[in-house]
Design a protein around this motif. Structure first.
Motif, PDB file in Angstrom:
ATOM      1  N   ASP A   1     -49.170 -60.662 147.263  1.00 18.33           N
ATOM      2  CA  ASP A   1     -49.813 -60.183 148.773  1.00 18.33           C
ATOM      3  C   ASP A   1     -48.917 -59.334 148.553  1.00 18.33           C
ATOM      4  OD1 ASP A   1     -48.385 -61.992 148.168  1.00 18.33           O
ATOM      5  OD2 ASP A   1     -48.117 -62.661 149.730  1.00 18.33           O
ATOM      6  N   GLU A   2     -47.871 -58.754 148.340  1.00 14.02           N
ATOM      7  CA  GLU A   2     -46.651 -57.427 148.842  1.00 14.02           C
ATOM      8  C   GLU A   2     -47.422 -56.255 148.820  1.00 14.02           C
ATOM      9  OE1 GLU A   2     -42.431 -58.518 147.415  1.00 14.02           O
ATOM     10  OE2 GLU A   2     -43.130 -60.582 147.267  1.00 14.02           O
ATOM     11  N   LYS A   3     -46.487 -55.706 148.973  1.00 13.89           N
ATOM     12  CA  LYS A   3     -46.917 -54.299 149.270  1.00 13.89           C
ATOM     13  C   LYS A   3     -46.269 -53.755 147.641  1.00 13.89           C
ATOM     14  CE  LYS A   3     -47.813 -51.326 151.854  1.00 13.89           C
ATOM     15  NZ  LYS A   3     -47.108 -49.630 152.989  1.00 13.89           N
ATOM     16  N   PRO A   4     -46.529 -53.146 146.609  1.00 13.08           N
ATOM     17  CA  PRO A   4     -45.906 -52.765 145.042  1.00 13.08           C
ATOM     18  C   PRO A   4     -44.510 -52.030 145.238  1.00 13.08           C
ATOM     19  CG  PRO A   4     -48.258 -51.995 145.069  1.00 13.08           C
ATOM     20  CD  PRO A   4     -48.026 -51.874 147.026  1.00 13.08           C
ATOM     21  N   GLU A   5     -44.909 -50.959 146.107  1.00 12.77           N
ATOM     22  CA  GLU A   5     -43.753 -50.126 146.474  1.00 12.77           C
ATOM     23  C   GLU A   5     -42.368 -51.470 147.009  1.00 12.77           C
ATOM     24  OE1 GLU A   5     -46.517 -49.699 147.820  1.00 12.77           O
ATOM     25  OE2 GLU A   5     -46.781 -48.217 148.406  1.00 12.77           O
ATOM     26  N   GLY A   6     -42.678 -52.231 147.896  1.00 10.25           N
ATOM     27  CA  GLY A   6     -41.984 -53.050 148.144  1.00 10.25           C
ATOM     28  C   GLY A   6     -41.280 -54.097 147.066  1.00 10.25           C
ATOM     29  N   TYR A   7     -41.934 -54.243 146.500  1.00 10.25           N
ATOM     30  CA  TYR A   7     -41.754 -55.325 145.009  1.00 10.25           C
ATOM     31  C   TYR A   7     -40.682 -53.976 143.967  1.00 10.25           C
ATOM     32  CZ  TYR A   7     -42.315 -58.656 140.855  1.00 10.25           C
ATOM     33  OH  TYR A   7     -41.533 -59.027 140.071  1.00 10.25           O
ATOM     34  N   ILE A   8     -41.183 -53.323 143.890  1.00 12.89           N
ATOM     35  CA  ILE A   8     -40.066 -52.474 143.340  1.00 12.89           C
ATOM     36  C   ILE A   8     -39.167 -52.809 143.382  1.00 12.89           C
ATOM     37  CG2 ILE A   8     -40.937 -50.053 143.905  1.00 12.89           C
ATOM     38  CD1 ILE A   8     -40.266 -51.572 139.681  1.00 12.89           C
ATOM     39  N   GLN A   9     -39.097 -52.689 144.574  1.00 16.29           N
ATOM     40  CA  GLN A   9     -37.014 -51.999 145.324  1.00 16.29           C
ATOM     41  C   GLN A   9     -36.649 -53.408 144.328  1.00 16.29           C
ATOM     42  OE1 GLN A   9     -36.441 -49.525 146.312  1.00 16.29           O
ATOM     43  NE2 GLN A   9     -38.605 -48.637 146.391  1.00 16.29           N
ATOM     44  N   SER A  10     -36.853 -54.490 144.552  1.00 12.65           N
ATOM     45  CA  SER A  10     -35.882 -55.501 143.750  1.00 12.65           C
ATOM     46  C   SER A  10     -35.871 -55.866 142.101  1.00 12.65           C
ATOM     47  CB  SER A  10     -36.301 -56.763 144.126  1.00 12.65           C
ATOM     48  OG  SER A  10     -37.659 -56.988 143.999  1.00 12.65           O
ATOM     49  N   VAL A  11     -36.737 -55.250 141.929  1.00 16.23           N
ATOM     50  CA  VAL A  11     -36.824 -54.626 140.282  1.00 16.23           C
ATOM     51  C   VAL A  11     -35.971 -53.432 139.486  1.00 16.23           C
ATOM     52  CG1 VAL A  11     -38.166 -54.769 137.825  1.00 16.23           C
ATOM     53  CG2 VAL A  11     -38.931 -56.048 140.124  1.00 16.23           C
ATOM     54  N   ILE A  12     -35.262 -52.665 140.671  1.00 21.77           N
ATOM     55  CA  ILE A  12     -34.875 -51.309 139.746  1.00 21.77           C
ATOM     56  C   ILE A  12     -33.318 -51.926 139.164  1.00 21.77           C
ATOM     57  CG2 ILE A  12     -34.008 -49.021 141.225  1.00 21.77           C
ATOM     58  CD1 ILE A  12     -36.618 -48.435 142.181  1.00 21.77           C
ATOM     59  N   PRO A  13     -33.031 -52.261 140.429  1.00 21.41           N
ATOM     60  CA  PRO A  13     -31.345 -52.684 140.157  1.00 21.41           C
ATOM     61  C   PRO A  13     -30.998 -52.980 138.679  1.00 21.41           C
ATOM     62  CG  PRO A  13     -31.768 -53.535 142.232  1.00 21.41           C
ATOM     63  CD  PRO A  13     -33.378 -53.461 141.594  1.00 21.41           C
ATOM     64  N   TYR A  14     -32.992 -54.091 137.953  1.00 19.65           N
ATOM     65  CA  TYR A  14     -31.682 -54.800 137.227  1.00 19.65           C
ATOM     66  C   TYR A  14     -32.051 -52.859 135.848  1.00 19.65           C
ATOM     67  CZ  TYR A  14     -31.757 -59.272 139.119  1.00 19.65           C
ATOM     68  OH  TYR A  14     -31.737 -60.075 140.208  1.00 19.65           O
ATOM     69  N   LEU A  15     -33.368 -52.684 136.065  1.00 19.49           N
ATOM     70  CA  LEU A  15     -33.739 -51.114 135.400  1.00 19.49           C
ATOM     71  C   LEU A  15     -32.482 -50.341 134.469  1.00 19.49           C
ATOM     72  CD1 LEU A  15     -37.545 -50.632 136.597  1.00 19.49           C
ATOM     73  CD2 LEU A  15     -36.739 -52.117 134.256  1.00 19.49           C
ATOM     74  N   VAL A  16     -32.200 -49.653 136.261  1.00 16.68           N
ATOM     75  CA  VAL A  16     -31.078 -49.188 136.612  1.00 16.68           C
ATOM     76  C   VAL A  16     -29.839 -49.785 135.861  1.00 16.68           C
ATOM     77  CG1 VAL A  16     -29.207 -47.561 137.280  1.00 16.68           C
ATOM     78  CG2 VAL A  16     -31.949 -48.795 138.557  1.00 16.68           C
ATOM     79  N   LYS A  17     -29.418 -51.032 135.211  1.00 13.56           N
ATOM     80  CA  LYS A  17     -28.096 -51.371 134.454  1.00 13.56           C
ATOM     81  C   LYS A  17     -28.942 -51.446 133.065  1.00 13.56           C
ATOM     82  CE  LYS A  17     -27.027 -54.915 136.712  1.00 13.56           C
ATOM     83  NZ  LYS A  17     -26.708 -56.825 137.183  1.00 13.56           N
ATOM     84  N   LEU A  18     -29.274 -50.648 132.720  1.00 11.87           N
ATOM     85  CA  LEU A  18     -29.661 -50.660 131.324  1.00 11.87           C
ATOM     86  C   LEU A  18     -29.652 -49.149 131.214  1.00 11.87           C
ATOM     87  CD1 LEU A  18     -33.415 -52.081 131.075  1.00 11.87           C
ATOM     88  CD2 LEU A  18     -31.282 -52.768 129.460  1.00 11.87           C
ATOM     89  N   VAL A  19     -29.918 -48.461 131.830  1.00 11.99           N
ATOM     90  CA  VAL A  19     -29.102 -47.031 131.662  1.00 11.99           C
ATOM     91  C   VAL A  19     -27.757 -46.578 131.838  1.00 11.99           C
ATOM     92  CG1 VAL A  19     -30.226 -44.100 132.681  1.00 11.99           C
ATOM     93  CG2 VAL A  19     -32.516 -46.957 133.057  1.00 11.99           C
ATOM     94  N   LYS A  20     -27.527 -46.991 133.226  1.00  6.84           N
ATOM     95  CA  LYS A  20     -25.859 -46.987 133.204  1.00  6.84           C
ATOM     96  C   LYS A  20     -25.066 -47.136 132.156  1.00  6.84           C
ATOM     97  CE  LYS A  20     -26.744 -44.760 137.476  1.00  6.84           C
ATOM     98  NZ  LYS A  20     -26.063 -44.283 138.640  1.00  6.84           N
ATOM     99  N   GLU A  21     -24.209 -47.508 131.964  1.00  5.09           N
ATOM    100  CA  GLU A  21     -23.208 -47.387 130.904  1.00  5.09           C
ATOM    101  C   GLU A  21     -22.343 -47.680 131.402  1.00  5.09           C
ATOM    102  OE1 GLU A  21     -23.124 -45.767 127.197  1.00  5.09           O
ATOM    103  OE2 GLU A  21     -24.373 -44.011 128.947  1.00  5.09           O
TER     104      GLU A  21
END
Lengths: 187, 187
Positions: free
Chosen positions: B167-187
């Motif tokens: 029911d949420e908009k995907p643009e919104g939902y992905i925002q809450s996931v991005i931090p975890y993904l970014v953590k993988l890239v930064k070191e």
DNA sequence: TTAAATGTGTCGGATATACAACAGATTCAA
DNA sequence: TTGAATCTGTTGTATATCCGACACATTTAA
């Protein structure tokens, strides 16, 4: 009699060419459409085009004839006769066809388009008249003359409508023309 | 290096087959689509199908890969890097793709579809990561592992969204996931 | 005006595709 | 279960289509 199925490649290629042409004619005028445009859109070699059509004018004739005939024959062909209803249906087919073309205006081709419409009309009308004939008193010669006149008349009506009655609904306009056409058929 | 242009017939036939398959998959489930269905719609001979694809499962893989890749590469490829924006764009591409398929549900193919999505994602992500690398410290091995993990993670996010946050908009939902993904890239 | 670019129509040789037929697998009704 | 019908892959031969090249017309720009 002999059916002689045509090669699937031939059917497919003709369809691709025709579809591409119809599609392009929604974007450009006929005069600006080149053979290269068509073959690129259709994903076929230019030489193949000339295997199927004499030139681009030949394609134009055949493509328009086919489109119009599809508009017409979807309803008419199967065993109907020439009456008020079938005249109305044909008239609507013409006006729809005209409008589908004149979204783009195709300067220099007005006469060609008009002739194609009359030719296709004549074919369909002849068939309708033949369906209404008894086997015995079948006079091909007379029917040809009659269908030719009716085709001119019906096309003329569509032309008048386009020029002077474009605001009216074609279903309504044709009603006032039908009596004159019918007069030709009854005797 | 050597370009070796492919025959126009080959390109055309593949396109016809793929388009027909995509088209049919909007009307039937995958399991109900036969080779004959496809070749009839595409107007090609059945033998020709097998000239291009091993079997219908091979087609399914390639067709879905291509459709998804088109969704993705229209935006990403040209010189962008992996950042919040590109992650969001990829996520939207996935969810759109999923929805375009699950109008019809394709029972028995969920795992296949999931794998294809991850594979295509991995390819694109690897390219994005490579774009962000300096020439000198280019570590292919590491990038492969990283893009694989990110692909799984991003797909997983889309799966979670589909199950629990539809029911949420995907643009919104992905925002809450991005931090975890970014953590993988930064070191 | 000229020259470059693009479009037209045609050709011979190479090849992708059509066709018809086949055996084996799968589906489905009786 | 059986048999009829449909689908799957595969093959050899015929042919529609591709490709590249060509000469000639037409359009475009300088």
């Amino acid at each position: 009699m002999s059916e002689a199925k045509t090669d699937l490649r031939v059917l497919r290629t003709r369809k691709l060419i025709m579809d591409s042409f119809i599609n392009l004619s929604g974007q450009k005028e006929f005069r600006d459409i080149t053979v290269k445009d068509i073959t690129e859109e259709a994903m076929i070699n230019r030489a193949t085009f000339y295997y199927h059509f004499e030139d681009i004018h030949d394609l134009l004739e055949k493509a328009l004839s086919e489109v119009l005939l599809i508009n017409l024959s979807a309803d008419q062909f199967d065993g109907r006769t020439l009456d008020e209803q079938s005249i109305t249906d044909m008239f609507l087919a013409i006006t729809e066809f005209q409008q589908s073309l004149s979204n783009r205006c195709h300067r220099g081709y007005e006469e060609t388009i008009a002739r194609i419409i009359r030719e296709q009309l004549e074919t369909v009308i002849f068939q309708l008249l033949a369906n209404g004939q008894e086997e015995k008193d079948f006079k091909e010669q007379g029917l040809k003359i009659l269908s030719n006149m009716l085709a001119w008349g019906l096309y003329g009506a569509s032309d008048q409508w386009k020029k002077y009655h474009f605001d009216e609904k074609p279903e309504g306009y044709i009603q006032s023309v039908i009596p004159y056409l019918v007069k030709l058929v009854k005797e």
